[in-house]
Design a protein around this motif. Structure first.
Motif, PDB file in Angstrom:
ATOM      1  N   THR A  57       0.820  -1.216   0.000  1.00 36.74           N
ATOM      2  CA  THR A  57       0.000   0.000   0.000  1.00 36.74           C
ATOM      3  C   THR A  57       0.854   1.268   0.000  1.00 36.74           C
ATOM      4  N   LYS A  58       2.067   1.193   0.522  1.00 36.72           N
ATOM      5  CA  LYS A  58       2.970   2.358   0.492  1.00 36.72           C
ATOM      6  C   LYS A  58       3.401   2.695  -0.943  1.00 36.72           C
ATOM      7  N   ASN A  59       3.277   1.723  -1.844  1.00 36.21           N
ATOM      8  CA  ASN A  59       3.671   1.938  -3.236  1.00 36.21           C
ATOM      9  C   ASN A  59       2.523   2.387  -4.132  1.00 36.21           C
ATOM     10  N   ILE A  60       1.367   2.634  -3.535  1.00 33.00           N
ATOM     11  CA  ILE A  60       0.210   3.125  -4.276  1.00 33.00           C
ATOM     12  C   ILE A  60       0.099   4.624  -3.982  1.00 33.00           C
ATOM     13  N   PRO A  61       0.260   5.479  -4.996  1.00 32.48           N
ATOM     14  CA  PRO A  61       0.209   6.922  -4.731  1.00 32.48           C
ATOM     15  C   PRO A  61      -1.180   7.371  -4.266  1.00 32.48           C
ATOM     16  N   ALA A  62      -1.210   8.308  -3.333  1.00 37.07           N
ATOM     17  CA  ALA A  62      -2.472   8.759  -2.741  1.00 37.07           C
ATOM     18  C   ALA A  62      -3.347   9.540  -3.711  1.00 37.07           C
ATOM     19  N   ASP A  63      -2.712  10.188  -4.706  1.00 31.95           N
ATOM     20  CA  ASP A  63      -3.495  11.086  -5.575  1.00 31.95           C
ATOM     21  C   ASP A  63      -3.387  10.754  -7.069  1.00 31.95           C
ATOM     22  N   GLU A  64      -2.942   9.544  -7.384  1.00 34.40           N
ATOM     23  CA  GLU A  64      -2.844   9.126  -8.791  1.00 34.40           C
ATOM     24  C   GLU A  64      -3.434   7.731  -8.963  1.00 34.40           C
ATOM     25  N   CYS A  65      -4.045   7.493 -10.116  1.00 37.56           N
ATOM     26  CA  CYS A  65      -4.625   6.182 -10.410  1.00 37.56           C
ATOM     27  C   CYS A  65      -3.524   5.163 -10.686  1.00 37.56           C
ATOM     28  N   GLU A 120     -11.325  -9.218  -7.957  1.00 40.12           N
ATOM     29  CA  GLU A 120     -11.124  -7.831  -8.391  1.00 40.12           C
ATOM     30  C   GLU A 120     -11.665  -6.884  -7.336  1.00 40.12           C
ATOM     31  N   LEU A 121     -10.908  -5.834  -7.091  1.00 42.04           N
ATOM     32  CA  LEU A 121     -11.320  -4.778  -6.165  1.00 42.04           C
ATOM     33  C   LEU A 121     -11.227  -3.438  -6.878  1.00 42.04           C
ATOM     34  N   GLN A 122     -12.220  -2.594  -6.662  1.00 39.51           N
ATOM     35  CA  GLN A 122     -12.153  -1.212  -7.141  1.00 39.51           C
ATOM     36  C   GLN A 122     -12.060  -0.354  -5.894  1.00 39.51           C
ATOM     37  N   ALA A 123     -11.112   0.549  -5.856  1.00 34.01           N
ATOM     38  CA  ALA A 123     -10.946   1.375  -4.662  1.00 34.01           C
ATOM     39  C   ALA A 123     -10.764   2.836  -5.040  1.00 34.01           C
ATOM     40  N   THR A 124     -11.462   3.708  -4.302  1.00 29.98           N
ATOM     41  CA  THR A 124     -11.320   5.150  -4.491  1.00 29.98           C
ATOM     42  C   THR A 124     -10.786   5.802  -3.218  1.00 29.98           C
ATOM     43  N   ASP A 125     -10.681   4.993  -2.162  1.00 32.75           N
ATOM     44  CA  ASP A 125     -10.244   5.464  -0.854  1.00 32.75           C
ATOM     45  C   ASP A 125      -9.423   4.333  -0.224  1.00 32.75           C
ATOM     46  N   PRO A 126      -8.370   4.646   0.531  1.00 38.21           N
ATOM     47  CA  PRO A 126      -7.549   3.587   1.129  1.00 38.21           C
ATOM     48  C   PRO A 126      -8.341   2.558   1.939  1.00 38.21           C
TER      49      PRO A 126
END
Length: 139
Positions: A57-65, A120-126
């Motif tokens: 999760t640290k490698n997923i940017p907070a403000d980019e897809c 499959e998961l779709q996420a818009t928030d952590p």
């Protein structure tokens, strides 16, 4: 081969790294990024087998897809060691609208390239891709 809807190609490394994760368990996770100038999906980061979900999760940017694949290990009620390969489409609310549209229109085509995705998961928030959510989807 480009996607008619978005014009995005898929770099061969995406498929190769995914096959290594699936067949050889060489990686714990892969983070994919759409390179708009090159009009293709590329591998941005791979995680070693010993890395945790928190490392992922640290490698997923907070403000980019991003797209990501995570190999989740778990133990069943019968005490069997199993794993599930998750595909996560990360599209945070604060990402640019254009980026969200490109990722949304390219997702199905890209996912078809990765044969062997189980959840499959779709996420818009952590909170939508929290470890508890992952655990709840394997049962």
């Amino acid at each position: 081969m480009a996607n008619a809807a978005s014009g995005m190609a898929v770099d061969d490394q995406c498929k190769l790294k995914f096959l290594e994760l699936k067949a050889k368990r060489t990686y714990r996770f892969i983070v994919f990024k759409i390179e708009e100038k090159q009009k293709q999906v590329i591998v941005e980061k791979v995680g070693e087998p010993n890395e945790s979900y928190e490392d992922f999760t640290k490698n997923i940017p907070a403000d980019e897809c991003r797209y990501a694949v995570y190999d989740f290990d778990y133990v069943t009620a019968e005490n069997c060691q199993k794993s599930r390969i998750f595909f996560i489409a990360w599209s945070p609310d604060n990402a640019k609208v254009r980026s969200k549209m490109i990722y949304a229109s390219s997702k199905d085509r890209f996912k078809r390239e990765l044969d062997g995705i189980q959840v499959e998961l779709q996420a818009t928030d952590p909170s939508e891709m929290d470890l508890d959510v992952i655990k709840s989807r394997v049962v």
